[in-house]
Design an enzyme around this catalytic site. Structure first.
Site, mmCIF file in Angstrom:
data_model
loop_
_atom_site.group_PDB
_atom_site.id
_atom_site.type_symbol
_atom_site.label_atom_id
_atom_site.label_comp_id
_atom_site.label_asym_id
_atom_site.label_seq_id
_atom_site.Cartn_x
_atom_site.Cartn_y
_atom_site.Cartn_z
ATOM 1 C CG ASN A 129 37.450 158.631 -44.388
ATOM 2 O OD1 ASN A 129 38.191 159.532 -44.729
ATOM 3 N ND2 ASN A 129 37.876 157.459 -43.968
ATOM 4 C CE LYS B 297 36.470 165.457 -55.636
ATOM 5 N NZ LYS B 297 37.371 165.691 -54.490
ATOM 6 C CG ASP C 107 34.760 163.705 -52.565
ATOM 7 O OD1 ASP C 107 35.804 164.314 -52.314
ATOM 8 O OD2 ASP C 107 33.630 164.229 -52.425
ATOM 9 C CB THR D 130 40.985 163.238 -45.292
ATOM 10 O OG1 THR D 130 41.222 162.430 -46.443
ATOM 11 C CG2 THR D 130 40.596 164.628 -45.721
HETATM 12 N N1 GLU Z 1 38.387 163.230 -52.386
HETATM 13 C C1 GLU Z 1 39.580 163.599 -51.679
HETATM 14 C C2 GLU Z 1 39.886 165.059 -51.930
HETATM 15 O O1 GLU Z 1 38.985 165.851 -52.015
HETATM 16 C C3 GLU Z 1 40.714 162.644 -51.944
HETATM 17 C C4 GLU Z 1 41.162 162.549 -53.377
HETATM 18 C C5 GLU Z 1 42.227 161.477 -53.649
HETATM 19 O O2 GLU Z 1 42.641 160.787 -52.722
HETATM 20 O O3 GLU Z 1 42.613 161.383 -54.808
HETATM 21 O O4 GLU Z 1 41.002 165.505 -52.003
#
Ligand code: GLU
Length: 443
Positions: free
Chosen positions: A239, A125, A165, A208
């Site tokens: 989103n 991350k 994110d 998501t």
């Molecule tokens: N930020 C999203 C998560 O928390 C997506 C991460 C991604 O697509 O790599 O999983």
């Protein structure tokens, strides 16, 4: 003291001043305790000590020039937590609250989430304390280019693949992709969430939110319930919240709330999603503007969204947005299911209240894994240099979410805590990563 609790106590001492990271470790290690302590080979191999320590963490300066010609400086982060089962994968968050503790908790959770998808992706991350709110497109571009001018040397299509994110959407991914390509002189799938003209996947934008509702729908159906005719409280208006709302509406539920960091709207008639998309996706405005266009709706400044009576709650805003008192209020008002669209939106106390009251509770690691799963599908399409149709991706996503439900339910049952999907998700996610680490030796 048991092996697992010893590691947790030591990890708390090793990470002072990182409350969110400690919260995430506490939840995961506590639920893993019976499973891990019954298997002494994990202690011998130091699996947990290795798991709580990122493989690598980079912290860097991001200088950029604002529209007034002044130089500004932000902090950039990338935490590469675990690559046992695949290249590091996880989003970038641009928000003023970003600090090492936030990025580490997100990266740690990502290891288990990515494992649950069944796809070959490790956990990572990153992000910055940069606030895109109120900035011009040129300022956002200047920031993204500077951010990537350092980040590029740490990532790559087979090394680490960042994505979006909070505060990072299609616009930011585009600016960062352009700069990466320019610096390395290579066109590769180094980021996901890309635009459709340069390697993005259909249905990634929706993934998501859709995935969250697919998983909740499956959980309800296995308990003889459905979304049909249910009142649903959704928080957030980014989103995840927007596409969760869309899917709930398609499946016959009624979403009555949405929020942002300033306050929340309550629309008893059901949220008008085209209005929300216009405010948020086109005009980049605030959710309070909804009221001006829909006179029946009520806007309330500040907290309080969880006081609205609902059957199902989908927290899709941010970490720790739902505390123990909120959980008690939801239970009192008859809420019987919760699906976490955000990462760690419920505090430890809130989670405890839901579990004790037999609320069907789908934790974020499982419930919001559809986003990163579809990112992995985007990586596959990039490697094969093809693109699947919307329906193909959407069907794969649905299959992945049903599979996640099966796995977390089975792991919970095996651990003698049927319907405790917090334990189920942690154990199921852990198993695969731990097995891979054992086979790869002391790395
Ligand atoms: N930020 C999203 C998560 O928390 C997506 C991460 C991604 O697509 O790599 O999983």
């Amino acid at each position: 003291m048991s092996y697992t609790m010893n590691v947790l106590e030591q990890a708390k001492k090793n990470n002072p001043g990182e409350p969110e990271f400690i919260q995430a470790m506490t939840e995961i290690l506590t639920t893993l305790q019976p499973y891990v302590d019954a298997r002494p080979e994990y202690e011998k191999a130091g699996i947990l000590e290795r798991l709580v320590e990122p493989e690598r963490a980079v912290l860097f300066r991001v200088p950029w020039v604002d529209d007034a010609g002044k130089v500004r400086v932000n902090r950039g982060y990338r935490v590469q937590f675990n690559s046992a089962i695949g290249p590091y994968k996880g989003g970038l968050r641009f928000h003023p609250s970003v600090c090492l503790s936030i990025i580490k908790f997100l990266g740690f959770e990502q290891i288990f989430k990515n494992s649950l998808t069944g796809l070959p992706i490790g956990g990572g991350k990153g992000g910055s304390d940069f606030d895109p709110k109120g900035k011009s497109d040129r300022e956002v571009m200047a920031f993204c280019q500077s951010f990537m001018t350092e980040l590029y040397r740490h990532i790559g299509a087979d090394t680490d693949v960042p994505a979006g994110d909070i505060g990072v959407g299609g616009r930011e991914i585009g600016f960062m992709f352009g700069q990466y390509k320019r610096v390395v002189n290579r066109f590769e799938g180094v980021l996901t969430g890309k635009g459709l003209t340069y390697g993005g996947s259909l249905a990634r934008t929706e993934a998501t939110g859709y995935g969250l509702v697919y998983l909740v729908d499956e959980m309800l159906r296995r308990h003889g319930k459905s979304l049909e005719g249910r009142t649903v409280a959704v928080s957030g208006s980014g989103n995840v919240a927007i596409y969760a709302t869309q899917k709930v509406q398609q499946l016959g539920g009624k979403v009555v709330t949405l929020s942002d960091s300033n306050g929340f709207i309550y629309d008893a008639e059901g949220i008008d999603l085209s209005l929300v998309k216009d405010i948020k996706e086109i005009r980049r405005g605030r959710i309070s503007e909804y009221k001006g266009h829909k006179p029946g709706a009520v806007y309330t400044e500040g907290r309080g969204i969880w006081n609205i009576p609902c059957d199902i709650a989908l927290p899709c805003a941010t970490q720790n947005e739902l505390n123990g008192d909120d959980a008690k209020t939801l239970v009192k008002n008859g809420c019987f299911a919760v699906g976490e669209g955000a990462n760690m939106p419920s505090t430890l106390e809130a989670t405890e209240v839901f579990l004790q009251n037999k609320v069907l509770f789908a934790p974020g690691k499982a419930a919001n894994a559809g986003g990163v799963a579809t990112s992995a599908l985007e990586m596959s399409q990039n490697s094969m240099r093809i693109s699947w149709s919307f329906d193909e991706v959407d069907q794969k996503l649905r299959g992945i979410m049903v599979n996640i439900y099966d796995n977390i339910a089975a792991a919970a049952k095996e651990a003698d805590c049927e319907d405790n999907f917090v334990a189920g998700a942690n154990i199921a996610g852990f198993k695969k990563v731990a097995e891979a680490m054992m086979q790869q030796g002391t790395v």
